[in-house]
Design a protein around this motif. Structure first.
Motif, PDB file in Angstrom:
ATOM      1  N   GLY A   1       7.225 -10.729  85.162  1.00 19.95           N
ATOM      2  CA  GLY A   1       6.898  -9.309  85.048  1.00 19.95           C
ATOM      3  C   GLY A   1       7.273  -8.572  86.320  1.00 19.95           C
ATOM      4  O   GLY A   1       7.107  -9.103  87.423  1.00 19.95           O
ATOM      5  N   GLY A   2       7.760  -7.352  86.170  1.00 22.89           N
ATOM      6  CA  GLY A   2       8.144  -6.548  87.331  1.00 22.89           C
ATOM      7  C   GLY A   2       9.475  -5.881  87.057  1.00 22.89           C
ATOM      8  O   GLY A   2      10.528  -6.499  87.205  1.00 22.89           O
ATOM      9  N   LEU A  59       6.273 -10.034  80.887  1.00 20.99           N
ATOM     10  CA  LEU A  59       5.155  -9.096  80.780  1.00 20.99           C
ATOM     11  C   LEU A  59       5.723  -7.757  81.252  1.00 20.99           C
ATOM     12  O   LEU A  59       6.106  -7.606  82.419  1.00 20.99           O
ATOM     13  CB  LEU A  59       3.964  -9.558  81.636  1.00 20.99           C
ATOM     14  N   VAL A  60       5.803  -6.840  80.313  1.00 20.96           N
ATOM     15  CA  VAL A  60       6.524  -5.590  80.537  1.00 20.96           C
ATOM     16  C   VAL A  60       5.536  -4.446  80.717  1.00 20.96           C
ATOM     17  O   VAL A  60       4.601  -4.305  79.923  1.00 20.96           O
ATOM     18  CB  VAL A  60       7.432  -5.295  79.314  1.00 20.96           C
ATOM     19  N   GLY A  61       5.739  -3.627  81.735  1.00 17.29           N
ATOM     20  CA  GLY A  61       4.877  -2.464  81.937  1.00 17.29           C
ATOM     21  C   GLY A  61       5.532  -1.222  81.366  1.00 17.29           C
ATOM     22  O   GLY A  61       5.533  -0.996  80.149  1.00 17.29           O
ATOM     23  N   GLN A  72      17.662 -15.554  90.227  1.00 11.93           N
ATOM     24  CA  GLN A  72      17.424 -16.734  91.069  1.00 11.93           C
ATOM     25  C   GLN A  72      16.030 -16.702  91.673  1.00 11.93           C
ATOM     26  O   GLN A  72      15.336 -17.716  91.706  1.00 11.93           O
ATOM     27  CB  GLN A  72      18.454 -16.822  92.216  1.00 11.93           C
ATOM     28  N   GLN A  73      15.612 -15.516  92.175  1.00 11.22           N
ATOM     29  CA  GLN A  73      14.262 -15.417  92.769  1.00 11.22           C
ATOM     30  C   GLN A  73      13.202 -15.745  91.722  1.00 11.22           C
ATOM     31  O   GLN A  73      12.260 -16.495  91.987  1.00 11.22           O
ATOM     32  CB  GLN A  73      14.018 -13.992  93.297  1.00 11.22           C
ATOM     33  N   ALA A  74      13.362 -15.183  90.524  1.00  8.10           N
ATOM     34  CA  ALA A  74      12.365 -15.422  89.476  1.00  8.10           C
ATOM     35  C   ALA A  74      12.376 -16.891  89.064  1.00  8.10           C
ATOM     36  O   ALA A  74      11.332 -17.543  89.030  1.00  8.10           O
ATOM     37  CB  ALA A  74      12.640 -14.514  88.274  1.00  8.10           C
ATOM     38  N   GLN A  75      13.561 -17.434  88.795  1.00  7.02           N
ATOM     39  CA  GLN A  75      13.650 -18.831  88.349  1.00  7.02           C
ATOM     40  C   GLN A  75      13.058 -19.773  89.410  1.00  7.02           C
ATOM     41  O   GLN A  75      12.368 -20.736  89.078  1.00  7.02           O
ATOM     42  CB  GLN A  75      15.108 -19.186  88.020  1.00  7.02           C
ATOM     43  N   TYR A 132       4.166 -14.449  86.077  1.00  7.38           N
ATOM     44  CA  TYR A 132       4.504 -14.277  87.492  1.00  7.38           C
ATOM     45  C   TYR A 132       5.001 -12.855  87.696  1.00  7.38           C
ATOM     46  O   TYR A 132       6.027 -12.466  87.130  1.00  7.38           O
ATOM     47  CB  TYR A 132       5.582 -15.289  87.915  1.00  7.38           C
ATOM     48  N   GLU A 133       4.239 -12.092  88.480  1.00  3.26           N
ATOM     49  CA  GLU A 133       4.613 -10.696  88.728  1.00  3.26           C
ATOM     50  C   GLU A 133       4.630 -10.436  90.232  1.00  3.26           C
ATOM     51  O   GLU A 133       3.565 -10.192  90.825  1.00  3.26           O
ATOM     52  CB  GLU A 133       3.605  -9.745  88.081  1.00  3.26           C
TER      53      GLU A 133
END
Ligand code: G3P
Length: 248
Positions: free
Chosen positions: A209-210, A230-232, A179-182, A164-165
């Motif tokens: 990711g983000g 997922l790391v940029g 909280q937003q990610a979870q 999820y990115e």
């Protein structure tokens, strides 16, 4: 079954032969958490040298994209069969940069994902909403649509990791709050449970990711439905090791 923590490094179109060798040397010299599965995705040109130089058993390589035909007149594309021939067993698909800049549709991404998994290459399948979509309260709807296109094509989910990115968090330094990610991760898992099966919902890893960095990774990793990253940008830096080791 406990989900194994997963950290992907997406180099995007960055690096040179020498800077990427340095990244690999840094990984080779690190004490990495043996319980974390790591996959790094250099530009296609560097897949083979990276694979050859990597010494860590827990680190694999991934392509950033792959086509859904075995071979033929498809200039500029790489096939799943060519990845396997080169010892590459992972690919990223559906990254928002490919969806937006290269206009890949939900259906194109789903078709490529189907072709990859059916032919033995695992997929880090990306989804996520734009800022406008989030502000319009459409986040969960957008992701459900992306997942629905995937579901039409996929019967075996065991070779898929979901990333999820949120587009507004990519490369901006503006990380989603825990909280937003979870909240989104839990809703993806609930979608899998309802639309696919309880087993797939339990077993599928969902990465965030983000703008993940060594500073925010620990906090995010504590959330129940965040199974990795997922790391940029940070995957190009020595601090990537701290992100891989965030559970220690
Ligand atoms: O695929 C990883 C990515 O899009 C996140 O990039 O630079 O914000 O970590 P970055």
């Amino acid at each position: 079954m406990a989900r194994k923590f997963f950290v992907g490094g997406n180099f995007k179109m960055n690096g040179t032969l020498s800077s990427i060798k340095e990244i690999v040397a840094n990984l080779n010299n690190a004490n990495l958490d043996p319980n974390v599965e790591t996959v790094i995705a250099p530009p296609a040109l560097y897949l083979l040298p990276v694979r050859e130089h990597l010494k860590q058993k827990t680190v694999e390589v991934a392509a950033q994209n792959v086509y859904d035909k075995p071979n033929g007149a498809f200039t500029g594309e790489i096939s799943v069969q060519q990845l396997k021939d080169s010892g590459v067993h992972w690919t990223i698909l559906g990254h928002s940069e490919r969806r937006t800049i290269l206009k890949e549709s939900d259906e194109t991404v789903a078709s490529k994902t189907k072709y990859a998994v059916e032919n033995g290459v695992s997929v880090i399948w990306c989804c996520g909403e734009s800022l406008e979509e989030r502000e319009a309260g459409k986040t969960l709807e957008v992701i459900a649509n992306q997942l629905a296109a995937l579901k039409k094509e996929i019967s075996d989910w065991s070779k898929i990791v979901i990333a999820y990115e949120p587009i507004w968090a990519i490369g901006t330094g503006k990380v989603a709050t825990t909280q937003q990610a979870q909240e989104v991760h839990a809703s993806i898992r609930a979608w899998l449970k309802k639309e696919v099966s309880e087993k797939v919902a339990e077993e599928t890893r969902i990465l965030y990711g983000g703008s993940v960095s060594e500073k925010n990774c620990k906090e995010l990793s504590k959330e129940a439905d965040i199974d990795g990253f997922l790391v940029g940008g940070a995957s190009l830096k020595p601090a990537f090791v701290e992100i891989i080791n965030c559970k220690l």
